[in-house]
Scaffold this active site. Structure first.
Site, mmCIF file in Angstrom:
data_model
loop_
_atom_site.group_PDB
_atom_site.id
_atom_site.type_symbol
_atom_site.label_atom_id
_atom_site.label_comp_id
_atom_site.label_asym_id
_atom_site.label_seq_id
_atom_site.Cartn_x
_atom_site.Cartn_y
_atom_site.Cartn_z
ATOM 1 N N THR A 109 0.838 -1.442 0.187
ATOM 2 C CA THR A 109 0.096 0.040 -0.134
ATOM 3 C C THR A 109 1.083 1.281 0.138
ATOM 4 O OG1 THR A 109 0.153 0.439 2.202
ATOM 5 C CG2 THR A 109 -1.896 -1.339 1.638
ATOM 6 N N ASP A 201 20.554 7.129 2.361
ATOM 7 C CA ASP A 201 19.691 6.800 4.165
ATOM 8 C C ASP A 201 20.591 7.499 4.997
ATOM 9 O OD1 ASP A 201 17.239 4.208 3.936
ATOM 10 O OD2 ASP A 201 19.062 4.908 5.453
HETATM 11 N N1 URA Z 1 15.162 8.888 4.226
HETATM 12 C C1 URA Z 1 16.492 8.305 4.145
HETATM 13 O O1 URA Z 1 17.066 8.530 5.160
HETATM 14 N N2 URA Z 1 16.782 9.118 2.571
HETATM 15 C C2 URA Z 1 15.800 9.871 2.253
HETATM 16 O O2 URA Z 1 16.536 10.194 1.061
HETATM 17 C C3 URA Z 1 14.448 9.643 2.166
HETATM 18 C C4 URA Z 1 14.334 9.462 2.658
#
Ligand code: URA
Length: 210
Positions: A109, A201
């Site tokens: 989803t 990230d």
């Molecule tokens: N979460 C992250 O850690 N990096 C991103 O670019 C987007 C969400």
């Protein structure tokens, strides 16, 4: 704070953010920079905390001196990357109460699903600062703030390191009463929901999981 979005343009914040964005910055340095930046951002997000006065004696004379008023504020980390901001802010405000919101994205989803929720009592009487370094689509931020409001919070601020126009618009549409403080507003999102140019990230870069 009346504006919905505050960009912290202080040179120290911007310099540290550039170091964090650099893909060659190692994990330990990244984490240290996040801790340092979080304290500078905390300065901005707590700017309007109420003050009262207390009678004290300096070595020279008595005075009415300013001290924080009201209940201890609540810091809410949106797991897991929120912990990177939490650590630094907590160092600056050691008496803050701390909560955690765990959300994951249902791949079918694409909606956030709650897996953990533990917050301080009497949220309705506290300044509540939700922390998450990346305000990307805004879906998990909106969901986290929904949960905090259901738990009684009425005075909420959102602290992040990077935001996107989409994420800010999403938050503003659902939670116009929640001011956002960030170090930068980036171009947008790529096809898999990463902030561009971003920093990758945040959780992986903090904890070396990739
Ligand atoms: N979460 C992250 O850690 N990096 C991103 O670019 C987007 C969400």
């Amino acid at each position: 704070m009346t504006d919905h979005l505050t960009l912290v343009t202080h040179p120290l914040v911007q310099h540290k953010l550039t170091l964090m964005r650099d893909k060659n910055t190692p994990t330990a340095v990244f984490r240290q920079l996040l801790r340092e930046i979080s304290q500078l951002l905390a300065y901005e997000v707590t700017r309007e905390m109420p003050l009262t006065t207390r009678r004290i004696e300096t070595p020279l004379k008595e005075m009415e001196a300013p001290v924080l008023d009201g209940k201890k504020l609540a810091l809410i980390s949106i797991l897991r990357a929120g912990n990177g901001l939490l650590d630094g802010v907590l160092e600056l405000i050691p008496s803050a109460r701390v909560g955690f919101v765990g959300l994951y994205r249902d791949e079918a989803t694409l909606q956030p699903v709650q897996y953990y929720f533990k917050v301080p009592t009497e949220l309705e009487d506290r300044l509540v600062i939700a922390v998450d370094p990346m305000l990307a689509t805004g879906n998990s931020s909106v969901a986290a703030v929904n949960l905090l409001k259901e738990a009684g919070a009425t005075n909420i601020r959102f602290l992040c390191l990077l935001a996107t126009p989409e994420g800010v618009a999403n938050m503003k549409a659902v939670h116009p009463d929640v001011p956002i403080v960030t170090a930068a507003l980036d171009e947008g999102l790529n096809e898999v929901g990463y902030i561009v140019p971003g920093l990758g990230d945040a959780g992986d870069r903090m904890y070396g999981t990739k």
